[in-house]
Write an enzyme that holds these catalytic residues in place. Structure first.
Site, PDB file in Angstrom:
ATOM      1  N   GLY A 320       0.874  -1.375  -0.010  1.00  0.00           N
ATOM      2  CA  GLY A 320      -0.106  -0.009   0.073  1.00  0.00           C
ATOM      3  C   GLY A 320       0.740   1.385  -0.082  1.00  0.00           C
ATOM      4  N   GLY A 323       2.103   5.991   4.480  1.00  0.00           N
ATOM      5  CA  GLY A 323       1.479   6.761   5.291  1.00  0.00           C
ATOM      6  C   GLY A 323       2.225   7.979   5.838  1.00  0.00           C
ATOM      7  N   LEU A 324       1.524   9.165   6.121  1.00  0.00           N
ATOM      8  CA  LEU A 324       2.124  10.527   6.577  1.00  0.00           C
ATOM      9  C   LEU A 324       2.201  10.375   8.081  1.00  0.00           C
ATOM     10  CD1 LEU A 324       0.448  13.062   4.234  1.00  0.00           C
ATOM     11  CD2 LEU A 324       2.860  12.036   4.005  1.00  0.00           C
ATOM     12  N   ASP A 374      -9.684  -3.994  15.083  1.00  0.00           N
ATOM     13  CA  ASP A 374      -9.249  -3.837  16.537  1.00  0.00           C
ATOM     14  C   ASP A 374      -7.687  -3.812  16.519  1.00  0.00           C
ATOM     15  OD1 ASP A 374      -9.304  -3.822  18.970  1.00  0.00           O
ATOM     16  OD2 ASP A 374      -9.326  -6.025  19.337  1.00  0.00           O
TER      17      ASP A 374
END
Length: 577
Positions: A320, A323-324, A374
């Site tokens: 993927g 992320g930042l 979760d």
């Protein structure tokens, strides 16, 4: 001189008894809260049910803290005396070995000793390092209903025996519906013969506004799961659903669901029974969904350690987009992802580290509506440095130095979240067959609806922040911009009144800190062109402010403590990250 130096084990036994007594006290309170679920269900007291769900989750850490304080006060300078604690551990093992669910006692002991010692990784001298002892001790109470020649008669007995049986509205209709659905399932040819008996776990499983009778159908050397779901309203208790497939029941007991409130005398025995029709369900997941989240974490940790000892692959970046806010990595041969908070967030992210942690705590404590994964919080993990790909290790040490460091041959992760690995939705849509891709983009919209119904707004709606489970269910897993629907101001996009406004590169109208413009979403969601029309056919109303404003404002005692001030990405000013 320590007690162990003079061969006096009496103090060790006393301290062991102190820890065991603190766990017993915790366990009794856990049971009291759990049993209130039945009363809340009958009284339709959903607010109390939500408050109890939060109180029960918070109870464990409260009782560990209380035990640590008591022992620190008694032990004083000996609080980290390893020789003494080794004696306490041995005495404790003898004390709890024959108790039902003795693994729970050991996990509590580990929580206390780790807090006192500030243990990094595992200290085998003062911690228990296995959880297989006592797992199947004891029994789960079950009721057996012989079907004979009449399935409706057996179902009628089940309804009568339920603790809320007298409150069931139109019992005859309830019996007919359950019997008909079981009959249709077996007539479909999925089984080779009709069931001979029904075995139900006697305690009822409660979650939110539902009650579940959980068991199995036995017949012709086969086992079929059976879950009957009930709701309560002013009209009385009614059958909401009958689940017979392993996929449906597995989802009900899955990692995107809130925890059940069920008064089981021996949880480990219930897990053994549940795995008879959910054999692929991980033990850690079952412990967690039955409300024993700390035991679930323990099982997950030791399963990870066993896997590391029998595998040779390396930790790598998870599939993927990067992320930042989080660095996300995985072990390809295992089914978990590890999420570590970066030291600094790239633009346009404006949240702080504390706010991100608060959001994850919020998700842990609330109804996840089957749409929020979760995320279990872990501290002071010790992982072999040699098992990390160099680029990943360098990034963790450089960009997450508040959480990661090298100690000897190990990489220490002071703080992270561990979740089940999902296939990112944007990648799934590129790879899937057309029918599966269409079903996924439709379920993406359904996920937004389900979250909104539980007063949750994802904040960042990009497809990369959602994942697809093995059962093709779309789940949200990126919580750094998550907030309450009721905290947002959903606005219609103002219409320009002149050419200057229409051609302006910047917003010409005022935007408040919580303003959200759903009309702007579609161009930034990155839905593949072939699927965009499918999404609009099913979910065009999600792109209107009026739909979001029409959502009822639920009474939400599980709401975030404090207001999240982070900006909601992609929903204002036409920006995206």
């Amino acid at each position: 001189m320590s007690a162990t130096a003079v061969g006096d084990t009496a103090p060790a036994k006393e301290y062991a008894a102190t820890v065991a007594e603190h766990f017993r006290s915790y366990n009794e309170e856990f049971g009291r809260i759990t049993r209130r679920a039945a009363l809340n269900f009958l009284a339709e007291d959903w607010r109390s049910a939500q408050l109890d769900a939060v109180a029960r989750i918070e109870l464990y850490e409260q009782r560990v803290t209380r035990c640590v304080a008591a022992l620190a006060d008694e032990l004083q300078h000996r609080r980290t005396d390893v020789a003494l604690w080794s004696e306490i551990k041995r005495a404790y093992e003898m004390l709890v070995a024959r108790r039902p669910d003795s693994d729970f006692y050991r996990t509590f002991f580990n929580s206390v000793s780790r807090e006192l010692f500030g243990t990094v990784g595992v200290n085998t001298e003062v911690e228990f390092c296995a959880t297989n002892v006592g797992r199947a001790s004891g029994a789960v109470p079950i009721r057996v209903y012989r079907i004979g020649g009449s399935l409706p008669a057996a179902v009628g007995e089940i309804i009568s025996d339920l603790p809320f049986g007298a409150a069931v509205h139109d019992q005859e209709a309830a019996v007919h519906r359950i019997s008909a659905e079981i009959g249709r399932y077996f007539e479909s040819g999925r089984q080779s013969g009709a069931p001979e008996s029904i075995e139900l776990i006697e305690p009822v499983f409660y979650r939110g506004m539902h009650a579940f009778a959980v068991g199995r159908l036995i017949g012709d050397s086969s086992i079929t799961p059976l879950v009957m779901a009930f709701t309560n309203s002013a009209r009385g208790v009614q059958v909401d659903a009958v689940m017979l497939s392993r996929a449906d029941v597995g989802s009900l007991f899955g990692y995107a669901r809130s925890y059940f409130h069920v008064d089981l005398p021996v949880v480990s025995a219930a897990i053994t029974l549940l795995r008879s029709f959910m054999p692929r369900k991980p033990i850690d997941e079952l412990y967690t969904v039955l409300g024993r989240a700390k035991q679930g974490k323990t099982e997950r940790y030791f399963a990870l350690q066993r896997h590391l000892s029998t595998s040779i692959d390396s930790f790598v970046h998870a599939p993927g987009e990067r992320g930042l806010v989080m660095i996300v990595f995985t072990l390809p041969s295992h089914d978990l992802v590890f999420k570590v908070i970066r030291d600094h967030f790239g633009a346009p992210k404006t949240s702080t580290r504390a706010e991100v942690i608060e959001r994850y705590q919020f998700v842990f404590r609330r109804d996840r509506a089957g749409r929020l994964v979760d995320a279990q919080e872990f501290k002071r993990l010790r992982l072999p440095r040699a098992r990390f790909m160099p680029a990943l290790a360098d990034e963790l040490l450089r960009d997450a130095s508040q959480s990661c460091r090298i100690e000897g041959e190990d990489l220490i992760v002071e703080h992270c979240y561990i979740e089940r690995r999902l296939r990112p939705l944007n990648l799934f849509l590129r790879e899937a067959e057309p029918a599966a891709a269409e079903a996924a983009i439709i379920d993406y919209g359904n996920a937004l609806r389900d979250l909104a119904a539980s007063n949750v707004f994802p904040g960042d709606l990009l497809l990369k922040n959602f994942g697809v489970t093995s059962h093709r269910r779309v789940i949200f897993y990126d919580y750094d911009e998550l907030c309450l629907v009721t905290d947002c101001v959903f606005r219609d996009l103002p219409q320009p009144s002149c050419e200057e406004e229409e051609t302006s590169a910047e917003p010409w109208f005022h935007c408040g800190p919580h303003d959200v413009f759903p009309e702007q979403w579609l161009p930034f969601l990155s839905i593949p062109p072939a699927l965009r029309e499918v999404f609009l056919q099913h979910h065009a109303d999600l792109l209107t402010a009026s739909w979001w404003r029409s959502q009822p404002a639920p009474e939400d005692p599980g709401a975030m403590r404090g207001q999240f001030q982070g900006r909601l990405e992609i929903v204002r000013n036409g920006t995206k990250n």
